[in-house]
Design an enzyme around this catalytic site. Structure first.
Site, PDB file in Angstrom:
ATOM      1  N   ARG A  85      -0.841  -9.581  12.768  1.00 10.70           N
ATOM      2  CA  ARG A  85      -1.464  -8.506  11.974  1.00 10.70           C
ATOM      3  C   ARG A  85      -2.261  -9.083  10.809  1.00 10.70           C
ATOM      4  O   ARG A  85      -3.343  -8.605  10.482  1.00 10.70           O
ATOM      5  CB  ARG A  85      -0.371  -7.553  11.449  1.00 10.70           C
ATOM      6  CG  ARG A  85       0.187  -6.658  12.536  1.00 10.70           C
ATOM      7  CD  ARG A  85       1.571  -6.123  12.208  1.00 10.70           C
ATOM      8  NE  ARG A  85       1.632  -5.368  10.986  1.00 10.70           N
ATOM      9  CZ  ARG A  85       2.759  -5.137  10.310  1.00 10.70           C
ATOM     10  NH1 ARG A  85       3.907  -5.599  10.757  1.00 10.70           N
ATOM     11  NH2 ARG A  85       2.736  -4.434   9.213  1.00 10.70           N
ATOM     12  N   ARG A  88      10.836  -1.439  11.464  1.00  5.42           N
ATOM     13  CA  ARG A  88       9.669  -1.188  12.320  1.00  5.42           C
ATOM     14  C   ARG A  88       9.583  -2.260  13.409  1.00  5.42           C
ATOM     15  O   ARG A  88       9.793  -3.437  13.142  1.00  5.42           O
ATOM     16  CB  ARG A  88       8.389  -1.246  11.459  1.00  5.42           C
ATOM     17  CG  ARG A  88       8.037   0.098  10.885  1.00  5.42           C
ATOM     18  CD  ARG A  88       6.937   0.048   9.874  1.00  5.42           C
ATOM     19  NE  ARG A  88       5.768  -0.729  10.235  1.00  5.42           N
ATOM     20  CZ  ARG A  88       4.664  -0.788   9.486  1.00  5.42           C
ATOM     21  NH1 ARG A  88       4.600  -0.102   8.343  1.00  5.42           N
ATOM     22  NH2 ARG A  88       3.633  -1.516   9.847  1.00  5.42           N
ATOM     23  N   LYS A 110       0.835  -1.211   0.000  1.00  4.34           N
ATOM     24  CA  LYS A 110       0.000   0.000   0.000  1.00  4.34           C
ATOM     25  C   LYS A 110       0.872   1.266   0.000  1.00  4.34           C
ATOM     26  O   LYS A 110       0.701   2.142  -0.840  1.00  4.34           O
ATOM     27  CB  LYS A 110      -0.930   0.020   1.231  1.00  4.34           C
ATOM     28  CG  LYS A 110      -1.857  -1.188   1.321  1.00  4.34           C
ATOM     29  CD  LYS A 110      -2.767  -1.113   2.528  1.00  4.34           C
ATOM     30  CE  LYS A 110      -2.076  -1.257   3.861  1.00  4.34           C
ATOM     31  NZ  LYS A 110      -1.441  -2.565   4.117  1.00  4.34           N
ATOM     32  N   ARG A 163      11.547  -5.430   5.207  1.00  2.00           N
ATOM     33  CA  ARG A 163      11.280  -3.992   4.994  1.00  2.00           C
ATOM     34  C   ARG A 163      12.213  -3.123   5.845  1.00  2.00           C
ATOM     35  O   ARG A 163      12.500  -3.425   7.002  1.00  2.00           O
ATOM     36  CB  ARG A 163       9.841  -3.663   5.361  1.00  2.00           C
ATOM     37  CG  ARG A 163       9.604  -2.157   5.372  1.00  2.00           C
ATOM     38  CD  ARG A 163       8.173  -1.739   5.502  1.00  2.00           C
ATOM     39  NE  ARG A 163       7.416  -2.585   6.391  1.00  2.00           N
ATOM     40  CZ  ARG A 163       6.096  -2.694   6.341  1.00  2.00           C
ATOM     41  NH1 ARG A 163       5.421  -2.025   5.445  1.00  2.00           N
ATOM     42  NH2 ARG A 163       5.457  -3.471   7.180  1.00  2.00           N
ATOM     43  N   ARG A 210     -10.330   0.011   8.759  1.00  2.00           N
ATOM     44  CA  ARG A 210      -9.785  -1.318   8.961  1.00  2.00           C
ATOM     45  C   ARG A 210     -10.751  -2.205   9.735  1.00  2.00           C
ATOM     46  O   ARG A 210     -10.404  -3.326  10.097  1.00  2.00           O
ATOM     47  CB  ARG A 210      -8.519  -1.189   9.799  1.00  2.00           C
ATOM     48  CG  ARG A 210      -7.266  -1.574   9.084  1.00  2.00           C
ATOM     49  CD  ARG A 210      -6.148  -1.260  10.063  1.00  2.00           C
ATOM     50  NE  ARG A 210      -4.930  -1.874   9.686  1.00  2.00           N
ATOM     51  CZ  ARG A 210      -3.922  -1.219   9.120  1.00  2.00           C
ATOM     52  NH1 ARG A 210      -4.030   0.038   8.801  1.00  2.00           N
ATOM     53  NH2 ARG A 210      -2.810  -1.840   8.873  1.00  2.00           N
TER      54      ARG A 210
HETATM   55  P1  AP5 Z   1       4.768  -1.486   1.960  1.00  4.66           P
HETATM   56  O1  AP5 Z   1       4.470  -0.653   0.766  1.00  4.66           O
HETATM   57  O2  AP5 Z   1       5.424  -0.845   3.129  1.00  4.66           O
HETATM   58  O3  AP5 Z   1       3.451  -2.285   2.414  1.00  4.66           O
HETATM   59  P2  AP5 Z   1       2.148  -1.793   3.193  1.00  4.66           P
HETATM   60  O4  AP5 Z   1       0.987  -2.489   2.590  1.00  4.66           O
HETATM   61  O5  AP5 Z   1       2.114  -0.294   3.252  1.00  4.66           O
HETATM   62  O6  AP5 Z   1       2.458  -2.454   4.588  1.00  4.66           O
HETATM   63  P3  AP5 Z   1       2.233  -2.028   6.083  1.00  4.66           P
HETATM   64  O7  AP5 Z   1       2.904  -3.076   6.911  1.00  4.66           O
HETATM   65  O8  AP5 Z   1       2.665  -0.600   6.327  1.00  4.66           O
HETATM   66  O9  AP5 Z   1       0.728  -2.160   6.250  1.00  4.66           O
HETATM   67  P4  AP5 Z   1       0.000  -2.387   7.561  1.00  4.66           P
HETATM   68  O10 AP5 Z   1      -1.382  -2.203   7.107  1.00  4.66           O
HETATM   69  O11 AP5 Z   1       0.309  -3.610   8.289  1.00  4.66           O
HETATM   70  O12 AP5 Z   1       0.626  -1.255   8.519  1.00  4.66           O
HETATM   71  P5  AP5 Z   1       0.253   0.271   8.805  1.00  4.66           P
HETATM   72  O13 AP5 Z   1       1.500   1.047   8.747  1.00  4.66           O
HETATM   73  O14 AP5 Z   1      -0.908   0.708   8.003  1.00  4.66           O
HETATM   74  O15 AP5 Z   1       5.643  -2.721   1.438  1.00  4.66           O
HETATM   75  C1  AP5 Z   1       6.130  -3.690   2.354  1.00  4.66           C
HETATM   76  C2  AP5 Z   1       7.523  -4.170   1.896  1.00  4.66           C
HETATM   77  O16 AP5 Z   1       7.413  -4.854   0.646  1.00  4.66           O
HETATM   78  C3  AP5 Z   1       8.532  -3.035   1.671  1.00  4.66           C
HETATM   79  O17 AP5 Z   1       9.797  -3.454   2.061  1.00  4.66           O
HETATM   80  C4  AP5 Z   1       8.476  -2.784   0.155  1.00  4.66           C
HETATM   81  O18 AP5 Z   1       9.698  -2.286  -0.346  1.00  4.66           O
HETATM   82  C5  AP5 Z   1       8.176  -4.194  -0.373  1.00  4.66           C
HETATM   83  N1  AP5 Z   1       7.330  -4.173  -1.563  1.00  4.66           N
HETATM   84  C6  AP5 Z   1       6.236  -3.385  -1.804  1.00  4.66           C
HETATM   85  N2  AP5 Z   1       5.715  -3.666  -3.017  1.00  4.66           N
HETATM   86  C7  AP5 Z   1       6.478  -4.655  -3.539  1.00  4.66           C
HETATM   87  C8  AP5 Z   1       6.441  -5.398  -4.772  1.00  4.66           C
HETATM   88  N3  AP5 Z   1       5.497  -5.162  -5.699  1.00  4.66           N
HETATM   89  N4  AP5 Z   1       7.385  -6.361  -4.963  1.00  4.66           N
HETATM   90  C9  AP5 Z   1       8.330  -6.621  -4.020  1.00  4.66           C
HETATM   91  N5  AP5 Z   1       8.416  -5.959  -2.843  1.00  4.66           N
HETATM   92  C10 AP5 Z   1       7.497  -4.993  -2.603  1.00  4.66           C
HETATM   93  O19 AP5 Z   1      -0.255   0.145  10.311  1.00  4.66           O
HETATM   94  C11 AP5 Z   1       0.629  -0.188  11.351  1.00  4.66           C
HETATM   95  C12 AP5 Z   1      -0.141  -0.371  12.633  1.00  4.66           C
HETATM   96  O20 AP5 Z   1      -0.823   0.842  12.990  1.00  4.66           O
HETATM   97  C13 AP5 Z   1      -1.241  -1.428  12.610  1.00  4.66           C
HETATM   98  O21 AP5 Z   1      -0.747  -2.725  12.836  1.00  4.66           O
HETATM   99  C14 AP5 Z   1      -2.139  -0.941  13.748  1.00  4.66           C
HETATM  100  O22 AP5 Z   1      -1.605  -1.243  15.000  1.00  4.66           O
HETATM  101  C15 AP5 Z   1      -2.084   0.563  13.569  1.00  4.66           C
HETATM  102  N6  AP5 Z   1      -3.149   1.039  12.671  1.00  4.66           N
HETATM  103  C16 AP5 Z   1      -2.996   1.589  11.440  1.00  4.66           C
HETATM  104  N7  AP5 Z   1      -4.181   1.896  10.905  1.00  4.66           N
HETATM  105  C17 AP5 Z   1      -5.116   1.546  11.813  1.00  4.66           C
HETATM  106  C18 AP5 Z   1      -6.534   1.608  11.835  1.00  4.66           C
HETATM  107  N8  AP5 Z   1      -7.237   2.083  10.805  1.00  4.66           N
HETATM  108  N9  AP5 Z   1      -7.171   1.143  12.930  1.00  4.66           N
HETATM  109  C19 AP5 Z   1      -6.502   0.656  13.986  1.00  4.66           C
HETATM  110  N10 AP5 Z   1      -5.149   0.549  14.023  1.00  4.66           N
HETATM  111  C20 AP5 Z   1      -4.462   0.995  12.958  1.00  4.66           C
END
Ligand code: AP5
Length: 234
Positions: free
Chosen positions: A161, A150, A10, A121, A86
């Site tokens: 997760r 992270r 994402k 990552r 979410r």
């Molecule tokens: P990346 O682009 O970073 O993936 P992402 O989908 O953004 O992953 P996240 O882990 O950030 O999502 P998440 O939803 O778990 O965490 P968030 O930060 O929202 O890519 C990942 C890796 O893969 C990178 O190394 C990248 O280089 C590589 N990659 C990407 N695309 C690729 C491809 N095509 N090919 C190869 N490699 C690739 O949330 C974190 C925490 O915050 C949650 O766990 C929760 O505790 C809290 N939180 C956030 N939002 C909420 C909410 N709405 N409600 C409650 N708690 C929340």
């Protein structure tokens, strides 16, 4: 809106979308990490949930998102919401505020790829850019030296997760079933982006037609902060 399991790409796709379309990227994960880093009251409350791989309570996240969406830049340039809603409760909160996206993109990636992506990552604390040890290594030694991992990117926490994501995914997508576009996120990031690009281009073209014809919108655009309509009018 962009959705998908942890590490489905994402954030990576949002970097590309923002560069091309100039939308305001609102990532709840990034906003929460900023609060944690700044040691605010919200950050201190959120930290334990995030580090355990759980969800932060709805009321904290929802008020944060509502505040961010109401800022002028999001109204003027349109927004790209990443990682919210979410849960069904969060989706219902948006509906109550009459905030609806033009399109709901779901990045679809098999579990084994997700774990590899999460564990490898690395983040650049200076630019905010996302890297991966194997797939997207840093451009210079200087960047490599400052990369951080992270705290929730361990295999154990990724599994937790992922399980939470799966418990909520259907309920959230059901709120957007008429505007959902599932995209295969397991391919190279540029290929994934091509699909997103063609989707957004089509959306733009539809909106140009609507603006020119004065017809009723094909997509359900309710009131609320401007979204991709700005691509046409802005
Ligand atoms: P990346 O682009 O970073 O993936 P992402 O989908 O953004 O992953 P996240 O882990 O950030 O999502 P998440 O939803 O778990 O965490 P968030 O930060 O929202 O890519 C990942 C890796 O893969 C990178 O190394 C990248 O280089 C590589 N990659 C990407 N695309 C690729 C491809 N095509 N090919 C190869 N490699 C690739 O949330 C974190 C925490 O915050 C949650 O766990 C929760 O505790 C809290 N939180 C956030 N939002 C909420 C909410 N709405 N409600 C409650 N708690 C929340």
């Amino acid at each position: 809106m962009i959705s998908g399991a942890p590490a489905s790409g994402k954030g990576t796709q949002c970097e590309l979308i923002v560069t091309k379309y100039g939308l305001v990227h609102i990532s709840t994960g990034d906003l929460l990490r900023q609060e944690v880093a700044a040691g605010t009251e919200i950050g201190n409350k959120a930290k334990e949930f995030m580090n355990a791989g759980g969800l932060v309570p709805d009321e904290i996240v929802t008020s944060m998102v509502a505040a961010r969406l109401s800022l002028e830049d999001a109204k003027q340039n349109g927004w790209l919401l990443d990682g919210y809603p979410r849960s069904l409760t969060q989706a219902e909160s948006l509906e109550k505020m009459q905030i609806r996206p033009d399109v709901y993109i779901v990045l679809d990636v098999p579990d084994e790829i997700l774990i590899d992506r999460c564990v490898g990552r690395r983040l650049d604390p200076v630019t905010g850019k996302i890297y991966h040890q194997k797939f997207f290594p840093p451009e210079t030694k200087e960047i490599k030296a400052r990369l951080i991992t992270r705290p929730d990117d361990t295999q154990e926490k990724v599994l937790s997760r992922l399980s939470i994501y799966k418990q909520n995914a259907d309920a959230v997508s059901s709120s957007y079933s008429n505007i959902t576009n599932k995209i295969d996120g397991s391919r190279h990031k540029e290929e994934v982006f091509k699909d997103i690009e063609s989707l957004l281009t089509q959306l733009q073209q539809n909106k140009v037609k609507i603006v020119n014809s004065g017809e009723k919108p094909i997509l359900d655009l309710k009131k609320g902060p401007a979204s991709l309509i700005q691509l046409v009018t802005g």
